[in-house]
Motif scaffolding. Structure first.
Motif, PDB file in Angstrom:
ATOM      1  N   ARG A   1     -67.441  37.370  58.553  1.00 39.56           N
ATOM      2  CA  ARG A   1     -66.203  37.505  59.312  1.00 39.56           C
ATOM      3  C   ARG A   1     -65.337  36.273  59.083  1.00 39.56           C
ATOM      4  N   ARG A   2     -64.088  36.521  58.714  1.00 37.65           N
ATOM      5  CA  ARG A   2     -63.160  35.403  58.448  1.00 37.65           C
ATOM      6  C   ARG A   2     -61.818  35.692  59.093  1.00 37.65           C
ATOM      7  N   GLY A   3     -61.042  34.669  59.318  1.00 33.65           N
ATOM      8  CA  GLY A   3     -59.690  34.836  59.825  1.00 33.65           C
ATOM      9  C   GLY A   3     -58.821  35.520  58.772  1.00 33.65           C
ATOM     10  N   ALA A   4     -58.127  36.577  59.176  1.00 32.41           N
ATOM     11  CA  ALA A   4     -57.271  37.301  58.232  1.00 32.41           C
ATOM     12  C   ALA A   4     -56.188  36.386  57.666  1.00 32.41           C
ATOM     13  N   HIS A   5     -55.670  35.476  58.469  1.00 28.69           N
ATOM     14  CA  HIS A   5     -54.637  34.558  57.996  1.00 28.69           C
ATOM     15  C   HIS A   5     -55.201  33.564  56.975  1.00 28.69           C
ATOM     16  N   VAL A   6     -56.468  33.197  57.127  1.00 27.00           N
ATOM     17  CA  VAL A   6     -57.106  32.290  56.167  1.00 27.00           C
ATOM     18  C   VAL A   6     -57.225  32.988  54.814  1.00 27.00           C
ATOM     19  N   ILE A   7     -57.683  34.236  54.834  1.00 24.63           N
ATOM     20  CA  ILE A   7     -57.819  35.000  53.593  1.00 24.63           C
ATOM     21  C   ILE A   7     -56.454  35.185  52.943  1.00 24.63           C
ATOM     22  N   ALA A   8     -55.445  35.547  53.725  1.00 25.93           N
ATOM     23  CA  ALA A   8     -54.093  35.740  53.177  1.00 25.93           C
ATOM     24  C   ALA A   8     -53.590  34.457  52.530  1.00 25.93           C
ATOM     25  N   PHE A   9     -53.814  33.326  53.202  1.00 21.14           N
ATOM     26  CA  PHE A   9     -53.372  32.046  52.649  1.00 21.14           C
ATOM     27  C   PHE A   9     -54.091  31.754  51.343  1.00 21.14           C
ATOM     28  N   GLU A  10     -55.420  31.876  51.344  1.00 21.12           N
ATOM     29  CA  GLU A  10     -56.204  31.515  50.164  1.00 21.12           C
ATOM     30  C   GLU A  10     -55.929  32.446  48.981  1.00 21.12           C
ATOM     31  N   LEU A  11     -55.694  33.722  49.235  1.00 20.37           N
ATOM     32  CA  LEU A  11     -55.384  34.640  48.139  1.00 20.37           C
ATOM     33  C   LEU A  11     -54.045  34.312  47.489  1.00 20.37           C
ATOM     34  N   THR A  12     -53.138  33.769  48.279  1.00 19.80           N
ATOM     35  CA  THR A  12     -51.793  33.453  47.773  1.00 19.80           C
ATOM     36  C   THR A  12     -51.676  32.028  47.242  1.00 19.80           C
ATOM     37  N   HIS A  13     -52.235  31.078  47.962  1.00 22.21           N
ATOM     38  CA  HIS A  13     -52.013  29.665  47.648  1.00 22.21           C
ATOM     39  C   HIS A  13     -53.250  28.931  47.131  1.00 22.21           C
ATOM     40  N   GLY A  14     -54.404  29.573  47.126  1.00 29.21           N
ATOM     41  CA  GLY A  14     -55.639  28.909  46.722  1.00 29.21           C
ATOM     42  C   GLY A  14     -56.382  28.367  47.931  1.00 29.21           C
ATOM     43  N   ASP A  15     -57.525  27.771  47.658  1.00 29.35           N
ATOM     44  CA  ASP A  15     -58.366  27.263  48.736  1.00 29.35           C
ATOM     45  C   ASP A  15     -57.656  26.196  49.556  1.00 29.35           C
TER      46      ASP A  15
ATOM     47  N   PRO B   1     -54.852  27.040  58.107  1.00 30.09           N
ATOM     48  CA  PRO B   1     -53.510  27.607  57.965  1.00 30.09           C
ATOM     49  C   PRO B   1     -52.786  27.566  59.306  1.00 30.09           C
ATOM     50  N   ASP B   2     -51.607  27.010  59.319  1.00 24.37           N
ATOM     51  CA  ASP B   2     -50.778  26.896  60.515  1.00 24.37           C
ATOM     52  C   ASP B   2     -49.718  27.988  60.456  1.00 24.37           C
ATOM     53  N   HIS B   3     -49.593  28.764  61.538  1.00 15.81           N
ATOM     54  CA  HIS B   3     -48.568  29.811  61.617  1.00 15.81           C
ATOM     55  C   HIS B   3     -47.236  29.181  61.994  1.00 15.81           C
ATOM     56  N   ARG B   4     -46.328  29.064  61.049  1.00 16.65           N
ATOM     57  CA  ARG B   4     -44.992  28.551  61.369  1.00 16.65           C
ATOM     58  C   ARG B   4     -44.292  29.456  62.367  1.00 16.65           C
ATOM     59  N   CYS B   5     -44.581  30.756  62.279  1.00 16.94           N
ATOM     60  CA  CYS B   5     -43.940  31.749  63.140  1.00 16.94           C
ATOM     61  C   CYS B   5     -44.568  31.816  64.529  1.00 16.94           C
TER      62      CYS B   5
ATOM     63  N   ARG C   1     -48.863  27.581  56.402  1.00 18.72           N
ATOM     64  CA  ARG C   1     -48.899  26.349  55.621  1.00 18.72           C
ATOM     65  C   ARG C   1     -50.123  25.556  56.045  1.00 18.72           C
ATOM     66  N   PRO C   2     -50.668  24.731  55.152  1.00 20.39           N
ATOM     67  CA  PRO C   2     -51.848  23.954  55.523  1.00 20.39           C
ATOM     68  C   PRO C   2     -51.475  22.855  56.521  1.00 20.39           C
TER      69      PRO C   2
ATOM     70  N   ASN D   1     -47.749  22.554  66.818  1.00 19.27           N
ATOM     71  CA  ASN D   1     -46.876  23.693  66.553  1.00 19.27           C
ATOM     72  C   ASN D   1     -47.100  24.825  67.559  1.00 19.27           C
ATOM     73  N   ARG D   2     -47.473  24.513  68.755  1.00 18.04           N
ATOM     74  CA  ARG D   2     -47.658  25.530  69.793  1.00 18.04           C
ATOM     75  C   ARG D   2     -46.346  25.825  70.478  1.00 18.04           C
ATOM     76  N   GLY D   3     -46.300  26.983  71.107  1.00 15.26           N
ATOM     77  CA  GLY D   3     -45.156  27.349  71.937  1.00 15.26           C
ATOM     78  C   GLY D   3     -45.444  27.001  73.385  1.00 15.26           C
ATOM     79  N   PRO D   4     -44.576  27.439  74.301  1.00 11.48           N
ATOM     80  CA  PRO D   4     -44.836  27.186  75.711  1.00 11.48           C
ATOM     81  C   PRO D   4     -46.082  27.934  76.173  1.00 11.48           C
TER      82      PRO D   4
END
Length: 131
Positions: A17-31, A38-42, A54-55, A64-67
């Motif tokens: 089991r892995r974070g979907a955002h981690v896999i998306a980042f690594e598939l696109t940008h590498g390890d 991976p930090d969610h800018r959004c 972004r790393p 980078n948290r919201g309220p």
């Protein structure tokens, strides 16, 4: 197919089991570099758009948290004073709360002060402007 756990998308990848955002980042940008996540800018934990990731170190990611969900002002680091009449601004950095001196007539004014404080304290100053 995936699921959600603790607000993050998760998938089974290569037998675990892995974070979907981690896999998306690594598939696109590498390890990811050691010590980064991976930090969610959004700020959408379920987002897997590699352009929104972004790393970052754990500290930068926390910056980078919201309220928080119990925030009544709608702005990060802005709340009513003890008497409930004016607004105060603060930012937490390395576990220490830093307060902007004085108080403000509106939450919008206090938010501008909180943004300026985060810009001075945080290493990811770009995020400091987010509410």
């Amino acid at each position: 197919m995936g699921a959600a756990s603790e607000g993050y998308g998760v998938v089974w990848w290569e037998g675990r089991r892995r974070g979907a955002h981690v896999i998306a980042f690594e598939l696109t940008h590498g390890d990811l570099a050691r010590g980064t996540v991976p930090d969610h800018r959004c700020r959408n934990r379920l987002c897997v758009n590699p352009d929104h990731l972004r790393p970052a170190t754990a500290k930068q990611n926390a910056e980078n948290r919201g309220p928080q969900s119990n925030n009544s002002s709608g702005y990060r680091g802005v709340r009513k004073d003890r008497r409930g009449k004016r607004w105060v601004a603060s930012a937490r950095h390395f576990g220490v709360e830093h307060r902007v001196p004085g108080s403000f007539a509106s939450p919008e004014e206090a938010n501008l002060a909180a943004i300026a404080l985060r810009s001075r304290l945080f290493t990811h100053a770009e995020e400091a402007s987010h509410v």
